[in-house]
Design a protein around this motif. Structure first.
Motif, PDB file in Angstrom:
ATOM      1  N   LEU A   9      -9.435 -59.812   1.604  1.00 45.31           N
ATOM      2  CA  LEU A   9      -9.957 -58.850   2.567  1.00 45.31           C
ATOM      3  C   LEU A   9     -10.010 -59.463   3.965  1.00 45.31           C
ATOM      4  O   LEU A   9     -10.329 -60.646   4.125  1.00 45.31           O
ATOM      5  CB  LEU A   9     -11.370 -58.410   2.186  1.00 45.31           C
ATOM      6  CG  LEU A   9     -11.554 -57.649   0.874  1.00 45.31           C
ATOM      7  CD1 LEU A   9     -13.029 -57.335   0.664  1.00 45.31           C
ATOM      8  CD2 LEU A   9     -10.726 -56.368   0.856  1.00 45.31           C
ATOM      9  N   VAL A  10      -9.674 -58.663   4.960  1.00 46.31           N
ATOM     10  CA  VAL A  10      -9.921 -59.023   6.357  1.00 46.31           C
ATOM     11  C   VAL A  10     -10.713 -57.878   6.976  1.00 46.31           C
ATOM     12  O   VAL A  10     -10.571 -56.722   6.556  1.00 46.31           O
ATOM     13  CB  VAL A  10      -8.616 -59.261   7.139  1.00 46.31           C
ATOM     14  CG1 VAL A  10      -7.863 -60.465   6.586  1.00 46.31           C
ATOM     15  CG2 VAL A  10      -7.727 -58.027   7.141  1.00 46.31           C
ATOM     16  N   ASP A  11     -11.560 -58.182   7.958  1.00 50.12           N
ATOM     17  CA  ASP A  11     -12.334 -57.120   8.591  1.00 50.12           C
ATOM     18  C   ASP A  11     -11.623 -56.618   9.838  1.00 50.12           C
ATOM     19  O   ASP A  11     -10.589 -57.155  10.266  1.00 50.12           O
ATOM     20  CB  ASP A  11     -13.763 -57.584   8.894  1.00 50.12           C
ATOM     21  CG  ASP A  11     -13.819 -58.778   9.840  1.00 50.12           C
ATOM     22  OD1 ASP A  11     -12.884 -58.972  10.633  1.00 50.12           O
ATOM     23  OD2 ASP A  11     -14.823 -59.521   9.779  1.00 50.12           O
ATOM     24  N   VAL A  12     -12.166 -55.563  10.415  1.00 52.13           N
ATOM     25  CA  VAL A  12     -11.512 -54.929  11.565  1.00 52.13           C
ATOM     26  C   VAL A  12     -11.484 -55.853  12.771  1.00 52.13           C
ATOM     27  O   VAL A  12     -10.555 -55.777  13.596  1.00 52.13           O
ATOM     28  CB  VAL A  12     -12.192 -53.586  11.901  1.00 52.13           C
ATOM     29  CG1 VAL A  12     -11.911 -52.548  10.830  1.00 52.13           C
ATOM     30  CG2 VAL A  12     -13.693 -53.759  12.109  1.00 52.13           C
ATOM     31  N   ASN A 134     -10.568 -54.181   5.232  1.00 58.82           N
ATOM     32  CA  ASN A 134     -11.725 -53.566   4.601  1.00 58.82           C
ATOM     33  C   ASN A 134     -12.193 -52.350   5.404  1.00 58.82           C
ATOM     34  O   ASN A 134     -12.518 -52.452   6.583  1.00 58.82           O
ATOM     35  CB  ASN A 134     -12.856 -54.598   4.496  1.00 58.82           C
ATOM     36  CG  ASN A 134     -13.890 -54.222   3.466  1.00 58.82           C
ATOM     37  OD1 ASN A 134     -13.727 -53.239   2.728  1.00 58.82           O
ATOM     38  ND2 ASN A 134     -14.953 -55.004   3.382  1.00 58.82           N
ATOM     39  N   GLY A 135     -12.198 -51.200   4.745  1.00 58.82           N
ATOM     40  CA  GLY A 135     -12.653 -49.974   5.386  1.00 58.82           C
ATOM     41  C   GLY A 135     -11.547 -49.067   5.870  1.00 58.82           C
ATOM     42  O   GLY A 135     -11.766 -47.878   6.114  1.00 58.82           O
ATOM     43  N   GLY A 136     -10.339 -49.610   6.046  1.00 62.89           N
ATOM     44  CA  GLY A 136      -9.205 -48.795   6.440  1.00 62.89           C
ATOM     45  C   GLY A 136      -9.422 -48.023   7.731  1.00 62.89           C
ATOM     46  O   GLY A 136     -10.157 -48.439   8.623  1.00 62.89           O
ATOM     47  N   ASN A 230     -18.954 -48.027   0.711  1.00 68.32           N
ATOM     48  CA  ASN A 230     -20.003 -47.596   1.624  1.00 68.32           C
ATOM     49  C   ASN A 230     -19.530 -46.406   2.455  1.00 68.32           C
ATOM     50  O   ASN A 230     -18.361 -46.024   2.407  1.00 68.32           O
ATOM     51  CB  ASN A 230     -20.387 -48.756   2.548  1.00 68.32           C
ATOM     52  CG  ASN A 230     -20.888 -49.966   1.786  1.00 68.32           C
ATOM     53  OD1 ASN A 230     -21.813 -49.869   0.979  1.00 68.32           O
ATOM     54  ND2 ASN A 230     -20.273 -51.127   2.027  1.00 68.32           N
ATOM     55  N   LYS A 231     -20.427 -45.835   3.250  1.00 70.99           N
ATOM     56  CA  LYS A 231     -20.077 -44.668   4.055  1.00 70.99           C
ATOM     57  C   LYS A 231     -18.994 -44.963   5.079  1.00 70.99           C
ATOM     58  O   LYS A 231     -18.264 -44.062   5.491  1.00 70.99           O
ATOM     59  CB  LYS A 231     -21.326 -44.116   4.748  1.00 70.99           C
ATOM     60  CG  LYS A 231     -22.325 -43.489   3.789  1.00 70.99           C
ATOM     61  CD  LYS A 231     -23.519 -42.915   4.528  1.00 70.99           C
ATOM     62  CE  LYS A 231     -24.491 -42.259   3.559  1.00 70.99           C
ATOM     63  NZ  LYS A 231     -25.684 -41.691   4.269  1.00 70.99           N
ATOM     64  N   ASP A 232     -18.888 -46.233   5.480  1.00 73.29           N
ATOM     65  CA  ASP A 232     -17.854 -46.589   6.456  1.00 73.29           C
ATOM     66  C   ASP A 232     -16.533 -46.968   5.803  1.00 73.29           C
ATOM     67  O   ASP A 232     -15.602 -47.423   6.472  1.00 73.29           O
ATOM     68  CB  ASP A 232     -18.331 -47.712   7.371  1.00 73.29           C
ATOM     69  CG  ASP A 232     -18.601 -49.024   6.628  1.00 73.29           C
ATOM     70  OD1 ASP A 232     -18.434 -49.067   5.387  1.00 73.29           O
ATOM     71  OD2 ASP A 232     -18.984 -50.000   7.298  1.00 73.29           O
ATOM     72  N   GLY A 233     -16.427 -46.766   4.496  1.00 75.13           N
ATOM     73  CA  GLY A 233     -15.195 -47.033   3.786  1.00 75.13           C
ATOM     74  C   GLY A 233     -15.035 -48.448   3.275  1.00 75.13           C
ATOM     75  O   GLY A 233     -14.102 -48.741   2.523  1.00 75.13           O
ATOM     76  N   THR A 234     -15.917 -49.354   3.669  1.00 74.25           N
ATOM     77  CA  THR A 234     -15.845 -50.736   3.192  1.00 74.25           C
ATOM     78  C   THR A 234     -16.350 -50.823   1.755  1.00 74.25           C
ATOM     79  O   THR A 234     -17.141 -49.994   1.305  1.00 74.25           O
ATOM     80  CB  THR A 234     -16.673 -51.674   4.084  1.00 74.25           C
ATOM     81  OG1 THR A 234     -18.041 -51.232   4.096  1.00 74.25           O
ATOM     82  CG2 THR A 234     -16.124 -51.714   5.498  1.00 74.25           C
ATOM     83  N   PHE A 235     -15.886 -51.841   1.049  1.00 73.88           N
ATOM     84  CA  PHE A 235     -16.317 -52.037  -0.329  1.00 73.88           C
ATOM     85  C   PHE A 235     -17.797 -52.383  -0.383  1.00 73.88           C
ATOM     86  O   PHE A 235     -18.318 -53.099   0.486  1.00 73.88           O
ATOM     87  CB  PHE A 235     -15.524 -53.175  -0.984  1.00 73.88           C
ATOM     88  CG  PHE A 235     -14.084 -52.862  -1.238  1.00 73.88           C
ATOM     89  CD1 PHE A 235     -13.704 -51.960  -2.223  1.00 73.88           C
ATOM     90  CD2 PHE A 235     -13.076 -53.483  -0.488  1.00 73.88           C
ATOM     91  CE1 PHE A 235     -12.369 -51.680  -2.462  1.00 73.88           C
ATOM     92  CE2 PHE A 235     -11.735 -53.213  -0.726  1.00 73.88           C
ATOM     93  CZ  PHE A 235     -11.385 -52.308  -1.710  1.00 73.88           C
TER      94      PHE A 235
END
Length: 332
Positions: A9-12, A134-136, A230-235
């Motif tokens: 995973l990488v974050d935004v 993560n979260g797309g 989660n609500k923001d699309g992240t795992f």
């Protein structure tokens, strides 16, 4: 507790800082690019469409020893889909300018489901440095980050697959069918409760046509993809995910197979179970309900209760050979 494999995973923030660097290829994966990529995408991202990753042609249904062709009454919703073969995958990677050592970052629409399908496909063909953002698009947009309209141009490469892990990561109809009564196998239905119970066969997010046969594969437990993020699309975190699956009897000591309607949500949960929780024996049944719900001679349950008795037991024909994938069972 940290994920078993946080490196996938990488974050935004990482993407925003590194997406244009040499050796990094950012790819947006869309079910409907007209409503996503072409309305704006992250700078430097190329596009893979859902249909770019699948075969759209008739095939020999090896599970039942019959040749199926377009238009046969046995199929309600078109032909089942197969993944790209090795040569086709090499062409796809080459088109996107990917080398064996390229760090590939995948993200997309619809909760990152189709990006997860691409991740699963990349792992089948053993592209080692493959990650999900993560979260797309959901997370990127909630943060108010920049999109661009210009399409990214890349220099094609000559990508070569060194090996594949299809037998470890992919389950066929036969694998599932032959293991319905197995004590050490857990089948996980990733669809919505409405799809699982037989009220519908269509995800509201995708707008697919209804299929004639509704319900779920007997013995499957229902852990919807929506419960894992989660609500923001992240795992969700490791401990929350582990508790969710354990509460449905999905434990790491058993072989686990995920499925949904098209295979994309199944891949999303495959990523969770195999890489975030570290379950050792997890496969995705990519044929999913598109195949099971149109195949002859397979049992279907329409009760929403795990111990329900409302089961449509169809005749079980003699199977002659393995269907798609295969070879998962017994590979512990």
């Amino acid at each position: 507790m940290d994920y078993a494999h946080p490196e996938i995973l990488v974050d935004v923030d990482w993407v925003e800082e590194n997406c244009l660097k040499k050796g990094v290829r950012l790819i947006e994966v869309n079910y409907n690019p007209e409503k996503a990529y072409f309305k704006g995408h992250i700078r430097g991202a190329t596009l893979i469409r859902w249909e770019d990753m699948i075969k759209e042609e008739s095939y020999v249904d090896k599970a039942f020893g019959q040749a199926w062709v377009a238009g046969m009454d046995a199929y309600d919703d078109g032909l089942p889909r197969d993944i790209l073969d090795r040569g086709e995958f090499e062409k796809l990677m080459s088109k996107h300018g990917i080398e064996r050592d390229t760090k590939v970052i995948l993200y997309g629409d619809h909760g990152n489901w189709f990006a997860a399908y691409a991740f699963w496909l990349f792992k089948i063909y053993n592209h080692q440095d493959t990650c999900l953002m993560n979260g797309g698009r959901t997370k990127w947009e909630l943060d108010g980050r920049e999109y661009v309209l210009e399409e990214t141009q890349v220099q094609p490469t000559k990508y070569k697959v060194k090996s594949d892990s299809e037998g470890d990561f992919r389950a066929s109809l036969d694998d599932v069918y032959d293991s319905l009564d197995a004590k050490d196998m857990r089948l996980v239905d990733i669809r919505s409760p409405e799809e699982y119970s037989g009220e519908t066969t269509s995800s509201k997010d995708l707008g697919l046509e209804e299929m004639d046969k509704k319900g779920h594969i007997p013995g499957a437990v229902n852990v919807p993809a929506s419960d894992t993020v989660n609500k923001d699309g992240t795992f969700k975190g490791h401990d929350e995910l582990l508790e969710l699956y354990k509460s449905h009897g999905v434990i790491s000591d058993e072989s686990v197979v995920t499925y949904c309607r098209l295979g994309e949500r199944a891949a999303h949960s495959w990523v969770i179970l195999r890489y975030l929780l570290g379950y050792p024996n997890v496969a995705s049944y990519d044929g999913s309900w598109e195949e099971w719900g149109t195949a002859r001679g397979v049992p279907i349950k329409t009760s929403c209760k795990p111990d329900g008795t409302d089961v449509n037991k169809e005749s079980k024909p003699e199977k002659k050979s393995k269907g798609w994938g295969g070879g998962f069972w017994g590979r512990k």
